[in-house]
Design a protein around this motif. Structure first.
Motif, PDB file in Angstrom:
ATOM      1  N   GLU A   1       5.008  29.275   2.368  1.00 38.70           N
ATOM      2  CA  GLU A   1       6.150  29.727   1.586  1.00 38.70           C
ATOM      3  C   GLU A   1       6.928  28.577   0.951  1.00 38.70           C
ATOM      4  N   GLU A   2       7.073  27.461   1.639  1.00 39.47           N
ATOM      5  CA  GLU A   2       7.874  26.381   1.084  1.00 39.47           C
ATOM      6  C   GLU A   2       7.263  25.795  -0.193  1.00 39.47           C
ATOM      7  N   PRO A   3       5.970  25.457  -0.218  1.00 40.08           N
ATOM      8  CA  PRO A   3       5.377  25.028  -1.490  1.00 40.08           C
ATOM      9  C   PRO A   3       5.456  26.096  -2.575  1.00 40.08           C
ATOM     10  N   LEU A   4       5.312  27.362  -2.192  1.00 37.45           N
ATOM     11  CA  LEU A   4       5.442  28.434  -3.176  1.00 37.45           C
ATOM     12  C   LEU A   4       6.843  28.486  -3.756  1.00 37.45           C
ATOM     13  N   ARG A   5       7.845  28.294  -2.914  1.00 44.71           N
ATOM     14  CA  ARG A   5       9.224  28.297  -3.394  1.00 44.71           C
ATOM     15  C   ARG A   5       9.447  27.168  -4.395  1.00 44.71           C
ATOM     16  N   ARG A   6       8.968  25.969  -4.063  1.00 45.61           N
ATOM     17  CA  ARG A   6       9.142  24.834  -4.970  1.00 45.61           C
ATOM     18  C   ARG A   6       8.404  25.060  -6.285  1.00 45.61           C
ATOM     19  N   TYR A   7       7.196  25.606  -6.190  1.00 47.43           N
ATOM     20  CA  TYR A   7       6.419  25.889  -7.402  1.00 47.43           C
ATOM     21  C   TYR A   7       7.132  26.910  -8.272  1.00 47.43           C
ATOM     22  N   THR A   8       7.669  27.946  -7.658  1.00 49.93           N
ATOM     23  CA  THR A   8       8.375  28.993  -8.400  1.00 49.93           C
ATOM     24  C   THR A   8       9.595  28.421  -9.107  1.00 49.93           C
ATOM     25  N   GLU A   9      10.367  27.603  -8.416  1.00 47.07           N
ATOM     26  CA  GLU A   9      11.549  27.003  -9.031  1.00 47.07           C
ATOM     27  C   GLU A   9      11.183  26.106 -10.213  1.00 47.07           C
ATOM     28  N   ALA A  10      10.069  25.406 -10.096  1.00 45.27           N
ATOM     29  CA  ALA A  10       9.678  24.471 -11.141  1.00 45.27           C
ATOM     30  C   ALA A  10       9.025  25.147 -12.339  1.00 45.27           C
ATOM     31  N   ARG A  11       8.318  26.243 -12.102  1.00 45.61           N
ATOM     32  CA  ARG A  11       7.471  26.814 -13.160  1.00 45.61           C
ATOM     33  C   ARG A  11       7.957  28.126 -13.740  1.00 45.61           C
ATOM     34  N   ARG A  12       8.764  28.888 -13.028  1.00 46.09           N
ATOM     35  CA  ARG A  12       9.161  30.190 -13.565  1.00 46.09           C
ATOM     36  C   ARG A  12       9.916  30.009 -14.881  1.00 46.09           C
ATOM     37  N   GLY A  13       9.552  30.830 -15.855  1.00 46.66           N
ATOM     38  CA  GLY A  13      10.216  30.782 -17.152  1.00 46.66           C
ATOM     39  C   GLY A  13       9.614  29.805 -18.132  1.00 46.66           C
ATOM     40  N   GLN A  14       8.601  29.042 -17.712  1.00 48.41           N
ATOM     41  CA  GLN A  14       7.959  28.127 -18.649  1.00 48.41           C
ATOM     42  C   GLN A  14       7.188  28.897 -19.715  1.00 48.41           C
ATOM     43  N   ASP A  15       7.165  28.344 -20.911  1.00 44.05           N
ATOM     44  CA  ASP A  15       6.450  28.954 -22.020  1.00 44.05           C
ATOM     45  C   ASP A  15       4.948  28.912 -21.755  1.00 44.05           C
ATOM     46  N   TYR A  16       4.238  29.978 -22.151  1.00 44.12           N
ATOM     47  CA  TYR A  16       2.797  30.023 -21.962  1.00 44.12           C
ATOM     48  C   TYR A  16       2.035  29.362 -23.107  1.00 44.12           C
TER      49      TYR A  16
END
Length: 333
Positions: free
Chosen positions: A137-152
């Motif tokens: 969960e912790e790596p997933l949380r960091r990944y989500t914070e860094a990547r969510r909302g990025q343009d495709y």
């Protein structure tokens, strides 16, 4: 290399052969600094193969690369995309709108449509696949914070005017290019082959260096599809390859062999690891298969690759899934 350093790359154009121009277009991705589009002379204009990724300033990079070989966007008479990934399709909507040309692309491009139509749902699906594969969960949380909302990296959805499937021909001054379905890297992937000159436009099926990536989750066995596509391309006996990344190369058979060997080695390694340490998740298996620690730069790439190998091993009766969450794997022997 720092983000600022990579961002200083600009679009570049160069002639490869009479009537063939390489358009090198910058990308924002670590380890993948550019992609290639190809301009092919066709009467009073060009056929443009692939587009580069859409991001701020990206169309200017394409226009700059064209200008360096005395071409303009207005010269595009037909746009052909080897597959529906953002660095090959991303600027298609803008190019079609600007030039009025048709887009030809393989019809099995749902992998692009899902992300482009609902980026949040596509991102959530990626997170769920990672969680189901054992990512903590912790790596997933960091990944989500860094990547969510990025343009495709896609300017907009434009459906192909013609399905790019076997039997369709692309006519240029160099002759006729035939279409070959080569899924594996992506369900929508095709290669173009000019038989008289033995030139292959390979998209991301064959690259200047052996580098494997599978679009996981859209077909039952992407690694198996890729191996079959290698067999198909080998039969063409091409003598020059115009790839989607990197420089042109002539040792096409060596690249086919290199890809096939690496896939077989990794399949064998995944099977060995699962047989030795049964009950592993895909995430558990990654450092054992690749011999390196998981990092933010390799985690997503290696997870999708490992999952694709597990699917192939399952399809060929060599491993099996175990009940439970997260998903675990054991030998089928």
């Amino acid at each position: 290399m720092s983000q600022a350093r990579r961002k200083r790359e600009v679009g570049r154009g160069e002639r490869v052969l009479p009537g063939v121009w390489r358009l090198r277009l910058p990308l924002p991705w670590p380890g993948v600094p550019h992609c290639n589009a190809w301009a092919l002379a066709a009467g009073d204009g060009i056929v443009l193969v692939d587009t580069g990724m859409h991001e701020p300033g990206s169309l200017g990079h394409l226009e700059r690369a064209l200008a360096q070989v005395n071409l303009k966007l207005d010269h595009v008479r037909l746009l052909v995309c080897t597959h529906a990934h953002s660095d090959h399709y991303g600027q298609a909507a803008t190019i079609v709108e600007r030039t009025g040309c048709e887009l030809w692309m393989h019809p099995n491009h749902d992998h692009m449509l899902r992300a482009a139509r609902d980026p949040e749902a596509a991102f959530d699906r990626r997170i769920e696949v990672a969680r189901q594969s054992g990512v903590p969960e912790e790596p997933l949380r960091r990944y989500t914070e860094a990547r969510r909302g990025q343009d495709y990296g896609i300017a907009g959805i434009v459906e192909p005017h013609r399905a790019l499937v076997p039997g369709v021909e692309v006519h240029t001054d160099l002759g006729t290019w035939s279409v070959y379905e080569t899924p594996g890297h992506a369900p929508s992937h095709v290669c173009l082959y000019q038989e008289d000159r033995r030139i292959l436009i390979s998209g991301d099926h064959l690259l200047g260096r052996v580098s494997l990536y599978y679009d996981y989750g859209y077909s039952p066995d992407p690694a198996g599809e890729f191996l079959h596509s290698l067999d198909l391309v080998q039969e063409l006996d091409a003598r020059l390859c115009l790839a989607g990344h990197g420089r042109t190369f002539t040792d096409v058979q060596a690249h086919v062999d290199g890809n096939r060997t690496l896939v077989r080695q990794r399949l064998d390694k995944v099977e060995e690891v699962i047989a030795r340490d049964g009950g592993l998740t895909a995430y558990d298996a990654i450092p054992l298969v690749y011999g390196q620690a998981i990092t933010p730069l390799n985690a997503n790439w290696w997870l999708t690759e490992t999952l694709s190998y597990l699917l192939h091993l399952e399809a060929t009766g060599r491993v099996q899934r175990l009940d439970g969450t997260p998903e675990r794997w054991a030998s089928a022997a």
